[in-house]
Design a protein around this motif. Structure first.
Motif, short mmCIF file in Angstrom:
data_model
loop_
_atom_site.label_atom_id
_atom_site.label_comp_id
_atom_site.label_asym_id
_atom_site.label_seq_id
_atom_site.Cartn_x
_atom_site.Cartn_y
_atom_site.Cartn_z
N ARG A 72 0.81 -1.22 0.00
CA ARG A 72 0.00 0.00 0.00
C ARG A 72 0.84 1.26 0.00
NH1 ARG A 72 -5.32 -0.58 1.94
NH2 ARG A 72 -5.08 1.25 3.23
N LEU A 77 -1.31 4.55 -1.01
CA LEU A 77 -2.61 4.36 -0.38
C LEU A 77 -2.46 4.27 1.14
CD1 LEU A 77 -5.53 4.14 -1.33
CD2 LEU A 77 -5.31 1.67 -1.29
N ALA A 80 -3.29 7.26 3.06
CA ALA A 80 -4.71 7.65 3.12
C ALA A 80 -5.38 7.08 4.37
CB ALA A 80 -5.44 7.17 1.87
N THR A 81 -4.68 6.16 5.05
CA THR A 81 -5.22 5.59 6.28
C THR A 81 -5.01 6.59 7.42
OG1 THR A 81 -4.32 3.53 5.44
CG2 THR A 81 -5.24 3.48 7.64
N PRO A 82 -6.04 6.82 8.25
CA PRO A 82 -5.86 7.77 9.35
C PRO A 82 -4.73 7.31 10.28
CG PRO A 82 -8.18 7.19 9.10
CD PRO A 82 -7.40 6.30 8.18
#
Lengths: 273, 290
Positions: A72, A77, A80-82
């Motif tokens: 990821r 990506l 994009a994860t908190p």
């Protein structure tokens, strides 16, 4: 394409000058000292890895070793994860990913997820075209794009008469191939696959492995798998990750027959993991 | 002989004790359900018993008549309620959905915290206070009661409900779905609009209907804003009738005929709100995860 020049040696020519030790295979992606975190927890630590162009590279390792996180990171990506954080560098064709807009990166680096996730409100056709629709790009010939992508994903013959049905009406294996078609439709240079067969039966798995082999000459594939047989079947290169660190990377045949690290051998022979 | 052996077996004795406890709890839970349901049955029962006879097609379409004149109905109030709730929904809907999307997309953020806190506080504010607010903001400066003020009051009541419900249903959209959109190189706002909202659409519809049916039953915020009217008045700058206001005014009146009509209007309102809730529920059920 200028890149073709760097790709390999012209047959019969003798390397001269500074170009002499030119690599036989150009690296599509270089990961340099990559550390990725979720909050305070490091999921991967100091991974350095190069991924040659137009090959299939498998990333193996026990659950929770950071395989998916590494994948990821390759299309940004992860961030994009908190709460996610990254340090280190990733070079795509020699350029730092962070210098690019993540949107551009993700158009060049497609992704297929662990569980088939076609858009439930879209038809089969619209799912394939989603990469265009969602980015505001109008393909010149949508029908051609749809057919080509579905053919590459080995799904065309099964759905050519059902293009208007909802994407979620297909079987699990078909849905996953639809997701592959969706990723391939925008002609990415790299395809990331995060355990793409873990939710599928053996027949559907075999079809996906076959199509991965078929697209590999055109697309650089990086596939995370917990299935070592799968890695052995489809990949040219294998990287073994353990507890967030890269233990070993090399040609798949070498990794599976004469691994350099004891840990790799123990994992491959099923002594843990 | 056999029975004796069983009684001596501690495993079987333990099993019997558990079976007994199981039955006692079953009886207790069924009884609690009864206690909870009793008021509902009583309320609905008395409304039906006293109101059903007066609900005729004519009652639903004709307007209020003066005391003593036979007939008359709540057509003006139904139209007024539709106008008030509809326009409040048109105002609060877009804001509520936008706020809900924002809340679902951002977790640790000062603005999100403020929005969430104000929505929660607003949900807890007594509706009559919201009515006073609309009175101060619109009725006092304009110097008369108006549908506009009623709309504002209802919109203020509906906004936080819609925002929080939207946040909830949007959060239920699997993260893999929005990640699939992001992985295709789509911008956040496009993923929100083209992937997340369509997937959450039934739930958002349910949120809107739920908020609307809640607002349709509100009396307090309308008493000194829309005020009520015996006429079919659909001019939003004038006082507008509403079903709950009719119920209130008729119920406190000394006339038997009006009080009968109040019961009938109460039945109509109950049926409308119940229907709204049922539709909202079924939408939520249909949005079952894959």
């Amino acid at each position: 394409m200028t890149s073709a020049i760097h790709e390999g040696l012209v047959p019969g020519s003798i390397p001269v000058g500074r170009d002499a030790p030119a690599p036989a295979r150009r690296n599509k992606i270089e990961v340099v000292e990559l550390t990725a975190r979720y909050g305070n927890r490091e999921a991967i630590t100091g991974v350095t890895l190069s991924i040659p162009a137009r090959t299939v590279t498998a990333i193996i390792g026990p659950s929770g070793c950071g395989k998916s996180t590494l994948l990821r990171c390759l299309n940004r990506l992860h961030e994009a994860t908190p709460g996610a954080g990254v340090s280190g560098r990733i070079l795509l064709d020699g350029r730092d990913l962070r210098a690019e807009d993540p949107i551009v990166v993700r158009r060049r680096v497609g992704m297929v997820f662990q569980r088939p996730n076609p858009f439930p409100t879209m038809s089969v056709r619209d799912n394939v075209l989603a990469g265009f629709r969602l980015t505001g790009v109008r393909p010149r010939s949508p029908e051609e794009v749809v057919e080509r992508a579905l053919r590459r994903a080995a799904l065309w013959n099964e759905v050519k008469d059902a293009l208007d049905r909802p994407g979620t009406s297909l079987s699990g294996g078909q849905q996953q191939r639809l997701c592959i078609a969706r990723a391939l439709a925008v002609e990415p240079e790299v395809l990331l696959m995060d355990e793409p067969c873990s939710a599928l039966d053996p027949v559907a798995t075999a079809r996906i492995e076959e199509l991965v082999r078929e697209v590999a000459p055109e697309v650089t594939v990086v596939m995370v798998t917990h299935n070592m047989q799968q890695a052995a079947r489809v990949s040219e290169r294998t990287a073994f990750l353990y507890l967030g660190r890269l233990v070993e990377v090399g040609d798949t045949a070498t990794i599976f027959t004469r691994p350099a690290e004891r840990l790799t051998e123990e994992y491959i022979t099923g002594r843990f993991g | 002989m056999n029975g004796r052996a069983e009684e001596r077996d501690p495993a079987i004795r333990r099993f019997r004790r558990r079976r007994l406890a199981d039955r006692v709890f079953l009886v207790l839970t069924v009884a609690s359900v009864g206690v909870v349901l009793a008021p509902l049955v009583a309320v609905v029962g008395s409304v039906v018993a006293r109101g059903a006879a007066a609900v005729t097609p004519e009652f639903l379409v004709s307007v209020s008549r003066p005391v003593g004149e036979p007939g008359g109905g709540i057509g003006h109030a139904l139209a007024g309620s539709a106008l008030l709730v509809g326009s409040a929904l048109a105002v609060a809907g877009p804001f509520g959905i936008a706020a809900g999307l924002f809340l679902a997309g951002t977790r640790r953020n000062r603005i999100a915290w403020a929005v969430r806190a104000s929505a929660d506080v607003l949900t807890g504010v007594p509706s009559i206070v919201v009515g006073v607010f609309a009175y101060a903001v619109l009725v006092v400066p304009l110097r008369h009661f108006s549908g506009l003020a009623g709309t504002l009051a209802l919109a203020v009541l509906m906004w936080p409900l819609i925002a929080r419900a939207t946040e909830e249903v949007v959060r239920m959209v699997p993260r893999e779905l929005s990640e699939a959109g992001l992985a295709l190189g789509a911008r956040n706002w496009r993923v929100a609009l083209r992937v997340v909202v369509p997937a959450a659409f039934p739930g958002i519809g349910a949120a809107l209907i739920g908020a609307a049916s809640r607002a349709a039953g509100e009396t307090a915020p309308l008493m000194f804003t829309a005020f009520g009217s015996p006429f079919l008045a659909l001019d939003p700058t004038e006082p507008v009738a509403a079903v709950p206001l009719v119920i209130f005014n008729y119920a406190v009146s000394p006339y038997d005929d009006w009080r009968r009509q109040a019961w009938a209007a109460a039945l109509v309102l109950c049926v409308l709100v119940l229907a709204g809730n049922l539709v909202s529920r079924s939408l939520i059920a249909r949005r079952a995860p894959r």
